[in-house]
Design a protein around this motif. Sequence first.
Motif, PDB file in Angstrom:
ATOM      1  N   ALA A  10     -31.099  30.761  -3.361  1.00 32.20           N
ATOM      2  CA  ALA A  10     -30.112  31.076  -2.312  1.00 32.20           C
ATOM      3  C   ALA A  10     -29.784  29.845  -1.471  1.00 32.20           C
ATOM      4  CB  ALA A  10     -30.619  32.219  -1.425  1.00 32.20           C
ATOM      5  N   VAL A  11     -29.455  28.746  -2.155  1.00 29.89           N
ATOM      6  CA  VAL A  11     -29.123  27.511  -1.463  1.00 29.89           C
ATOM      7  C   VAL A  11     -27.647  27.179  -1.657  1.00 29.89           C
ATOM      8  CG1 VAL A  11     -31.420  26.499  -1.494  1.00 29.89           C
ATOM      9  CG2 VAL A  11     -29.935  26.217  -3.488  1.00 29.89           C
ATOM     10  N   THR A  12     -27.158  26.268  -0.814  1.00 34.35           N
ATOM     11  CA  THR A  12     -25.774  25.812  -0.911  1.00 34.35           C
ATOM     12  C   THR A  12     -25.745  24.293  -1.026  1.00 34.35           C
ATOM     13  OG1 THR A  12     -25.606  25.739   1.509  1.00 34.35           O
ATOM     14  CG2 THR A  12     -24.879  27.765   0.405  1.00 34.35           C
ATOM     15  N   ALA A  13     -24.614  23.775  -1.435  1.00 35.53           N
ATOM     16  CA  ALA A  13     -24.461  22.336  -1.637  1.00 35.53           C
ATOM     17  C   ALA A  13     -24.858  21.563  -0.383  1.00 35.53           C
ATOM     18  CB  ALA A  13     -23.021  22.017  -2.013  1.00 35.53           C
ATOM     19  N   GLY A  14     -25.584  20.470  -0.592  1.00 37.73           N
ATOM     20  CA  GLY A  14     -26.008  19.617   0.502  1.00 37.73           C
ATOM     21  C   GLY A  14     -27.379  19.933   1.054  1.00 37.73           C
ATOM     22  N   GLN A  15     -27.906  21.115   0.734  1.00 35.25           N
ATOM     23  CA  GLN A  15     -29.229  21.466   1.218  1.00 35.25           C
ATOM     24  C   GLN A  15     -30.307  20.761   0.387  1.00 35.25           C
ATOM     25  OE1 GLN A  15     -29.024  25.905   1.350  1.00 35.25           O
ATOM     26  NE2 GLN A  15     -29.163  25.648   3.577  1.00 35.25           N
ATOM     27  N   SER A  16     -31.550  20.825   0.877  1.00 36.31           N
ATOM     28  CA  SER A  16     -32.661  20.122   0.232  1.00 36.31           C
ATOM     29  C   SER A  16     -33.610  21.112  -0.432  1.00 36.31           C
ATOM     30  CB  SER A  16     -33.424  19.285   1.257  1.00 36.31           C
ATOM     31  OG  SER A  16     -33.910  20.111   2.313  1.00 36.31           O
ATOM     32  N   VAL A  17     -34.023  20.773  -1.649  1.00 35.33           N
ATOM     33  CA  VAL A  17     -34.891  21.643  -2.447  1.00 35.33           C
ATOM     34  C   VAL A  17     -36.093  20.841  -2.921  1.00 35.33           C
ATOM     35  CG1 VAL A  17     -35.062  23.034  -4.552  1.00 35.33           C
ATOM     36  CG2 VAL A  17     -32.958  23.083  -3.199  1.00 35.33           C
ATOM     37  N   LEU A  18     -37.262  21.459  -2.913  1.00 38.37           N
ATOM     38  CA  LEU A  18     -38.486  20.844  -3.406  1.00 38.37           C
ATOM     39  C   LEU A  18     -38.874  21.490  -4.729  1.00 38.37           C
ATOM     40  CD1 LEU A  18     -40.982  18.989  -2.975  1.00 38.37           C
ATOM     41  CD2 LEU A  18     -42.069  20.932  -1.808  1.00 38.37           C
ATOM     42  N   ASP A  19     -39.086  20.666  -5.760  1.00 36.15           N
ATOM     43  CA  ASP A  19     -39.577  21.127  -7.058  1.00 36.15           C
ATOM     44  C   ASP A  19     -41.068  20.809  -7.111  1.00 36.15           C
ATOM     45  OD1 ASP A  19     -40.234  21.650  -9.675  1.00 36.15           O
ATOM     46  OD2 ASP A  19     -38.701  20.366 -10.564  1.00 36.15           O
ATOM     47  N   VAL A  20     -41.883  21.849  -7.042  1.00 36.02           N
ATOM     48  CA  VAL A  20     -43.331  21.700  -6.969  1.00 36.02           C
ATOM     49  C   VAL A  20     -43.908  21.696  -8.389  1.00 36.02           C
ATOM     50  CG1 VAL A  20     -45.471  22.638  -6.033  1.00 36.02           C
ATOM     51  CG2 VAL A  20     -43.320  22.921  -4.766  1.00 36.02           C
ATOM     52  N   GLY A  21     -44.338  20.531  -8.846  1.00 32.81           N
ATOM     53  CA  GLY A  21     -44.783  20.400 -10.229  1.00 32.81           C
ATOM     54  C   GLY A  21     -43.589  20.206 -11.134  1.00 32.81           C
ATOM     55  N   CYS A  22     -42.910  19.088 -10.960  1.00 31.46           N
ATOM     56  CA  CYS A  22     -41.575  18.886 -11.534  1.00 31.46           C
ATOM     57  C   CYS A  22     -41.571  18.532 -13.012  1.00 31.46           C
ATOM     58  CB  CYS A  22     -40.840  17.800 -10.765  1.00 31.46           C
ATOM     59  SG  CYS A  22     -41.658  16.178 -10.817  1.00 31.46           S
ATOM     60  N   GLY A  23     -42.743  18.232 -13.591  1.00 32.12           N
ATOM     61  CA  GLY A  23     -42.756  17.850 -14.995  1.00 32.12           C
ATOM     62  C   GLY A  23     -41.937  16.601 -15.245  1.00 32.12           C
ATOM     63  N   ILE A  24     -41.159  16.605 -16.320  1.00 27.82           N
ATOM     64  CA  ILE A  24     -40.354  15.426 -16.678  1.00 27.82           C
ATOM     65  C   ILE A  24     -38.951  15.490 -16.072  1.00 27.82           C
ATOM     66  CG2 ILE A  24     -41.654  14.938 -18.757  1.00 27.82           C
ATOM     67  CD1 ILE A  24     -39.461  16.332 -20.368  1.00 27.82           C
ATOM     68  N   GLY A  25     -38.766  16.400 -15.098  1.00 29.66           N
ATOM     69  CA  GLY A  25     -37.559  16.385 -14.279  1.00 29.66           C
ATOM     70  C   GLY A  25     -36.391  17.216 -14.753  1.00 29.66           C
ATOM     71  N   THR A  26     -36.512  17.871 -15.900  1.00 28.10           N
ATOM     72  CA  THR A  26     -35.368  18.627 -16.427  1.00 28.10           C
ATOM     73  C   THR A  26     -34.906  19.732 -15.489  1.00 28.10           C
ATOM     74  OG1 THR A  26     -36.140  18.118 -18.667  1.00 28.10           O
ATOM     75  CG2 THR A  26     -34.495  19.856 -18.441  1.00 28.10           C
ATOM     76  N   PRO A  27     -35.792  20.596 -14.967  1.00 27.68           N
ATOM     77  CA  PRO A  27     -35.321  21.634 -14.037  1.00 27.68           C
ATOM     78  C   PRO A  27     -34.727  21.060 -12.754  1.00 27.68           C
ATOM     79  CG  PRO A  27     -37.449  22.239 -14.954  1.00 27.68           C
ATOM     80  CD  PRO A  27     -37.211  20.805 -15.330  1.00 27.68           C
ATOM     81  N   ALA A  28     -35.346  20.014 -12.203  1.00 27.05           N
ATOM     82  CA  ALA A  28     -34.831  19.434 -10.957  1.00 27.05           C
ATOM     83  C   ALA A  28     -33.405  18.930 -11.136  1.00 27.05           C
ATOM     84  CB  ALA A  28     -35.738  18.293 -10.496  1.00 27.05           C
ATOM     85  N   VAL A  29     -33.156  18.235 -12.240  1.00 30.49           N
ATOM     86  CA  VAL A  29     -31.808  17.741 -12.519  1.00 30.49           C
ATOM     87  C   VAL A  29     -30.839  18.910 -12.677  1.00 30.49           C
ATOM     88  CG1 VAL A  29     -30.394  16.568 -14.258  1.00 30.49           C
ATOM     89  CG2 VAL A  29     -32.546  15.542 -13.487  1.00 30.49           C
ATOM     90  N   ARG A  30     -31.251  19.928 -13.383  1.00 25.26           N
ATOM     91  CA  ARG A  30     -30.389  21.097 -13.602  1.00 25.26           C
ATOM     92  C   ARG A  30     -30.053  21.794 -12.284  1.00 25.26           C
ATOM     93  NH1 ARG A  30     -26.755  23.320 -17.212  1.00 25.26           N
ATOM     94  NH2 ARG A  30     -26.689  25.580 -16.931  1.00 25.26           N
ATOM     95  N   VAL A  31     -31.048  21.975 -11.426  1.00 25.78           N
ATOM     96  CA  VAL A  31     -30.804  22.624 -10.137  1.00 25.78           C
ATOM     97  C   VAL A  31     -29.831  21.807  -9.297  1.00 25.78           C
ATOM     98  CG1 VAL A  31     -31.874  23.278  -7.939  1.00 25.78           C
ATOM     99  CG2 VAL A  31     -32.976  23.912 -10.093  1.00 25.78           C
ATOM    100  N   ALA A  32     -30.007  20.495  -9.273  1.00 25.50           N
ATOM    101  CA  ALA A  32     -29.091  19.641  -8.518  1.00 25.50           C
ATOM    102  C   ALA A  32     -27.677  19.739  -9.055  1.00 25.50           C
ATOM    103  CB  ALA A  32     -29.578  18.192  -8.558  1.00 25.50           C
ATOM    104  N   GLN A  33     -27.538  19.757 -10.371  1.00 23.40           N
ATOM    105  CA  GLN A  33     -26.209  19.806 -10.985  1.00 23.40           C
ATOM    106  C   GLN A  33     -25.506  21.132 -10.725  1.00 23.40           C
ATOM    107  OE1 GLN A  33     -27.478  18.971 -15.013  1.00 23.40           O
ATOM    108  NE2 GLN A  33     -26.710  16.866 -14.948  1.00 23.40           N
TER     109      GLN A  33
END
Length: 274
Positions: free
Chosen positions: A52-75
């Motif tokens: 439930a976030v909107t553009a410009g807000q900040s999100v923490l990926d806890v245990g990010c692995g090799i970054g695939t989910p973090a990149v996807r969430v940002a995109q």
Amino acid sequence: MRAPIPEQVGLLYDKLTDAEVLHFGYWPDPADDTPVEIAATRLTDLVAEKLAVTAGQSVLDVGCGIGTPAVRVAQTTGTRVTGITISQEQVKRATEHAAANNVSNRVAFRHADAMAMPFEPASFDAAFALESIIHMDRAKALASIREVLKPGGHLVLTDMFQRNPAPEGSPSLMAQMVDIWMMSDPVQLDDYPALLADAGLELVELTDVTETVLRKTLRLVADKLREDDRGLVPDEIIARLPEEEQARLMAFPDELAASEELGCLLLVARRPEA
């Protein structure tokens, strides 16, 4: 409650950076035959929606692995994402992944222990953890996440849980998973409301997603092993099995998929406004 030593978990994942998929998938239809790589993205999208976030807000990926989910969430959400992992090698791989997808201006990664966050209180609008809490003391991790969430911020996570006890007279497959993957002691689904309350978080949603997430993932792992594809079961994990168990490797994922012991849950919680 037993939990693995974070540094040892980090060393394990330092060896797993060649794996392209380190997360479960999501198949809402039992007849769906989507490959696990695509289904994993689908699970990430489901988690992103529940943040439930909107553009410009900040999100923490806890245990990010090799970054695939973090990149996807940002995109998909337009947010700024910070990923943390206990693996130094994963930080390097994730940083390269963000650069390759042209989101380095909004996605960053750092080496950190989720049970001792290196961030100021109320730093993030939301947080998510895809299967990573299995390696942590859940009570400490949830309290740490709550501290860095802004009031009203959502936490979305997936976790494995003890759905049923092992059949009488049979070895516990859950116990074997705990040893092989350096997991903390398993919880039951009904343990989470109290865990959240003790951490100062409010329960929003708690769903058993074993049938739509866990079983299909395990069946696909079994299929790949039969094809002699070790991409989803790296050699480093195989080496952690006792010698007598390595001979059963081909059948092990099938046994896990058929077992009533293992469960997977999807949880949404929030930090109270006041």
